[in-house]
Scaffold this active site. Structure first.
Site, PDB file in Angstrom:
ATOM      1  N   HIS A 130     -86.343 -30.599  20.880  1.00 25.16           N
ATOM      2  CA  HIS A 130     -85.100 -30.378  20.316  1.00 25.16           C
ATOM      3  C   HIS A 130     -85.003 -31.065  19.176  1.00 25.16           C
ATOM      4  CE1 HIS A 130     -84.095 -34.423  22.304  1.00 25.16           C
ATOM      5  NE2 HIS A 130     -83.650 -34.701  21.200  1.00 25.16           N
ATOM      6  N   ASP A 160     -89.393 -30.539  26.778  1.00 28.02           N
ATOM      7  CA  ASP A 160     -88.907 -30.941  25.623  1.00 28.02           C
ATOM      8  C   ASP A 160     -89.902 -31.685  24.711  1.00 28.02           C
ATOM      9  OD1 ASP A 160     -86.699 -31.354  23.840  1.00 28.02           O
ATOM     10  OD2 ASP A 160     -85.865 -33.271  24.969  1.00 28.02           O
ATOM     11  N   SER A 236     -84.780 -40.023  19.893  1.00 27.27           N
ATOM     12  CA  SER A 236     -85.462 -39.112  20.447  1.00 27.27           C
ATOM     13  C   SER A 236     -86.870 -38.816  19.955  1.00 27.27           C
ATOM     14  CB  SER A 236     -84.587 -37.833  20.254  1.00 27.27           C
ATOM     15  OG  SER A 236     -83.534 -37.721  21.173  1.00 27.27           O
TER      16      SER A 236
END
Length: 488
Positions: A130, A160, A236
């Protein structure tokens, strides 16, 4: 008289000393000063494993993580992605005539920030999918402020994870080694390194709060490590490391109502990270093995009926014909309690652990049958059938003209996150202005035409070639059956 008083004082002094000895004797062990703080090996092993213990002194409490951070932080990078977004309030913005009079839509550059981890000294970096999604340009900035344009090798939305590569012209880069997450336990100390909110490289510390979280809903292959180390937007793709300077996981999500850290962060375990990186570097794509079975979690009642003292494992509810599980002799009603020596509690956990292996490898399942436990060896294989590359656009005089479809095979279903046991013809796309828009939507599953089950492309073609002006159609839309008759 004086002699009697002296004797009385002496006796009183001796009594006070005796009382003090009784009061303070528990503070001094019989073994003397050398025996203080000593614990027998038997007592120690009952509380702690040989390699893990709590701090034993003030000096140990004052130890620093600085050497650990200095070793790992050069391998944690910032990942910047740029995407050009066109802005126009008019629905006619793509029309050439409209552009001739009013110009092209305005463009703006949308930037996003994440983190990444160098896992190979030749410039291979892993981050979150993402973080790089739909990016037109990727830039990697090292901890020493060197900047490199990055190439996207593989982006896998289902885990992901994304793998990038930068060209350092032969200069080796610092890396982080993978940890064996089978040894990771709740309570282990971990550090999260990343770039939260773009403030610069930041280190936070905490513990592993839970392992094998499968109900988070972040990706299809949900099997996360949970930590209370502060993780925020921008973290992230960053590293979650242990006290041996090894990569335990890649930070991917937080549980938050405010957007900030609430002490519940999730990381993708290193074993899945390594699997995706290896597939990206060696094959350029990831082919997930599957077991060819459906399973349901074991409830207390099921556990009791199987003679178990607690719910554990998954119950096989369906086996795909001629699939890996079928070839290994598994059948409906078998209770799988472990895969490769690790306990499983739901289908997501079983699916994840199988996916960390490559097609052709063997997994050992611990299976309970009729109260007896046995080991079943399963040779993993990719799901069979058509892929996204085998799509077909329908044309002709029928209700599905202009629809792009494919036979829903287990392999295509796995690629698209669908049920691999479902059958029918999947509508993947519909051409603009096509008649099929009046009948179906992308994602619909054509299951029957004129009371005939449609399972293959041959079935569909036969039904559409029939000499008729009416079609009784049945489709599956998000699990809901819709039927009706179309006349042309």
């Amino acid at each position: 008289m004086t002699r009697h008083v002296s004797k009385l004082l002496l006796l009183s002094l001796l009594a006070v000393l005796a009382l003090l000895a009784v009061v303070f004797s528990p503070l001094f062990p019989a073994g003397g000063a050398d025996a203080q703080d000593k614990v027998s090996p038997e007592e120690a092993s009952s509380f702690f494993t040989p390699d893990k213990r709590v701090p034993q002194s003030r000096a140990e409490l004052e130890l620093s993580y600085a050497p650990l951070v200095k070793q790992v932080s050069p391998a944690v990078v910032n990942v910047y992605s740029k995407k050009v977004v066109r802005q126009s309030a008019s629905p006619f913005a793509n029309d050439p005539v409209f552009r001739q009079f009013f110009g092209t839509p305005r463009e703006r550059v949308q930037n996003s920030l994440g983190s990444g981890v160098i896992v190979s000294d030749d410039g291979v970096i892993v981050t979150n999918s993402h973080v790089v999604k739909d990016a037109d340009e990727l830039l990697v900035v090292l901890s020493d402020r060197r900047e490199y344009a990055a190439e996207l090798i593989l982006s896998d939305e289902r885990t992901d994870l994304a793998v990038l590569r930068i060209d350092t012209e032969g200069e080796p880069l610092p890396t982080v080694n993978y940890a064996d997450t089978r040894d990771t336990e709740v309570g282990d100390i971990v550090l999260a390194i990343g770039n939260p909110f773009g403030v610069g490289q930041t280190v936070t510390t905490g513990i592993i709060s839970a392992t094998a979280r499968t109900d988070v809903g972040v990706s299809d292959y949900s099997f996360f490590l949970q930590t209370d180390a502060a993780v925020n937007p921008g973290n992230s793709g960053g590293a979650l490391i242990n006290t041996q300077a090894e990569l335990v996981g890649v930070n991917t999500a937080i549980f938050s109502r405010s957007g900030g850290s609430n002490g519940i962060g999730f990381a993708i375990p290193a074993e899945m990270v390594q699997r995706v990186v290896d597939a990206a570097v060696n094959e350029g794509r990831i082919v997930r093995p599957w077991l060819g079975l459906k399973a349901q979690s074991v409830t207390y009642d099921i556990a009791k009926s199987q003679g178990l003292d607690r719910p554990v494992g998954v119950m096989v509810s369906e086996v795909f014909d001629d699939g890996p599980a079928d070839k290994a002799g598994l059948s409906r009603g078998d209770l799988i309690t472990e895969i490769d020596g690790r306990e499983v509690f739901d289908e997501n956990g079983l699916k994840f652990l199988a996916a960390t292996r490559s097609p052709g490898e063997r997994s050992e399942l611990k299976v309970l049958r009729g109260g007896d436990s046995e080991i079943v060896k399963v040779t993993l294989a990719p799901p069979p059938g058509a892929t996204k590359a085998e799509l077909e656009v329908l044309d002709g005089r029928h209700p599905f003209s202009g629809a792009e479809v494919a036979e829903l095979s287990p392999r295509l279903a796995e690629e698209m996150g669908r049920d691999p046991f479902a059958s029918g013809i999947l509508v993947t796309r519909i051409l603009r202005g096509a008649y099929a828009w009046q009948i179906v939507r992308p994602g619909d599953l054509i299951v029957a035409i004129n009371d005939t089950a449609i399972k293959t492309m041959d079935d569909l073609q036969t039904a559409l070639d029939a000499d008729t002006s009416a079609w009784a159609i049945e489709i599956d839309r998000n699990g809901r059956r819709i039927s009706g008759t179309v006349r042309l």
